[in-house]
Design a protein around this motif. Structure first.
Motif, PDB file in Angstrom:
ATOM      1  N   LEU A   6       0.857  -1.183   0.000  1.00 54.54           N
ATOM      2  CA  LEU A   6       0.000   0.000   0.000  1.00 54.54           C
ATOM      3  C   LEU A   6       0.892   1.231   0.000  1.00 54.54           C
ATOM      4  CD1 LEU A   6      -2.932   1.123   0.386  1.00 54.54           C
ATOM      5  CD2 LEU A   6      -2.412   1.156   2.831  1.00 54.54           C
ATOM      6  N   SER A  37      -3.341   4.270  -1.664  1.00 58.47           N
ATOM      7  CA  SER A  37      -4.123   4.497  -0.444  1.00 58.47           C
ATOM      8  C   SER A  37      -5.348   5.373  -0.679  1.00 58.47           C
ATOM      9  CB  SER A  37      -3.247   5.125   0.643  1.00 58.47           C
ATOM     10  OG  SER A  37      -2.732   6.369   0.212  1.00 58.47           O
ATOM     11  N   ILE A  52       3.686  -0.913   3.832  1.00 56.22           N
ATOM     12  CA  ILE A  52       3.013   0.374   3.666  1.00 56.22           C
ATOM     13  C   ILE A  52       4.084   1.439   3.502  1.00 56.22           C
ATOM     14  CG2 ILE A  52       1.494   2.103   4.703  1.00 56.22           C
ATOM     15  CD1 ILE A  52       0.108  -0.134   6.231  1.00 56.22           C
ATOM     16  N   SER A  54       4.895   5.725   2.337  1.00 56.75           N
ATOM     17  CA  SER A  54       4.392   7.065   2.070  1.00 56.75           C
ATOM     18  C   SER A  54       5.549   8.028   1.946  1.00 56.75           C
ATOM     19  CB  SER A  54       3.467   7.522   3.199  1.00 56.75           C
ATOM     20  OG  SER A  54       2.993   8.841   2.968  1.00 56.75           O
ATOM     21  N   ILE A  65      -2.875   7.385   4.118  1.00 57.86           N
ATOM     22  CA  ILE A  65      -2.089   6.349   4.795  1.00 57.86           C
ATOM     23  C   ILE A  65      -2.388   6.390   6.285  1.00 57.86           C
ATOM     24  CG2 ILE A  65       0.267   5.695   5.480  1.00 57.86           C
ATOM     25  CD1 ILE A  65      -0.356   4.768   2.665  1.00 57.86           C
ATOM     26  N   TYR A  68      -5.823   4.872   6.882  1.00 57.82           N
ATOM     27  CA  TYR A  68      -5.814   3.423   6.675  1.00 57.82           C
ATOM     28  C   TYR A  68      -5.210   2.714   7.887  1.00 57.82           C
ATOM     29  CZ  TYR A  68      -5.146  -1.139   4.518  1.00 57.82           C
ATOM     30  OH  TYR A  68      -5.203  -2.490   4.242  1.00 57.82           O
TER      31      TYR A  68
END
Length: 139
Positions: A6, A37, A52, A54, A65, A68
């Motif tokens: 993600l 995301s 994950i 970002s 993010i 989530y």
């Protein structure tokens, strides 16, 4: 093993990194799903592990993010996971910048409640030639 990657991106560099990871893990035999995301990503319950990532802008990670992770924090803390942070500071030779990025990451994870098994800092890209006139003047 089913893996979810993600990502949250502003200028596309984090997406490129996520797609590089996707190919790497597919070649290693994983079933990989990659998701932005901001585009209704799947629940982590459907997967065995999660990555994950970002980018950082203005000392903050992407809001999607953040949402989530907060929404799924209980499930995330029960599965293997890693967080990758993308920023220009990661490419810096200045130790203070590395410490600042790590501080931002630590505060973000503490604030969301997620405890990934691993975190890493990855260098972003400065796409100066793609900026409009005003953004170039600011940079």
């Amino acid at each position: 093993m089913k893996l979810l990657i993600l990502y949250g991106t502003t200028e596309g560099q984090t997406r490129k990194i996520a797609h590089f990871m996707e190919v790497f893990f597919q070649n290693a035999g994983y079933q990989v799903t990659i998701a932005d995301s901001t585009a209704n990503p799947p629940s982590p319950k459907e997967f065995d592990a999660i990555l994950i990532g970002s980018s950082i802008h203005m000392h903050k990670y992407h809001t999607a993010i953040n949402h989530y992770i907060k929404k799924h924090v209980e499930d995330l803390n029960l599965m293997p996971g890693a967080f990758f942070s993308v920023s220009l500071a990661a490419a810096s030779e200045m130790e203070e910048e590395h410490l600042e990025v790590q501080k931002i990451t630590n505060e973000f994870l503490e604030q969301t409640g997620w405890k990934p098994l691993m975190t890493t800092q990855i260098a972003g890209a400065l796409k100066y030639t793609e900026y409009d006139y005003f953004k170039r003047q600011f940079v």
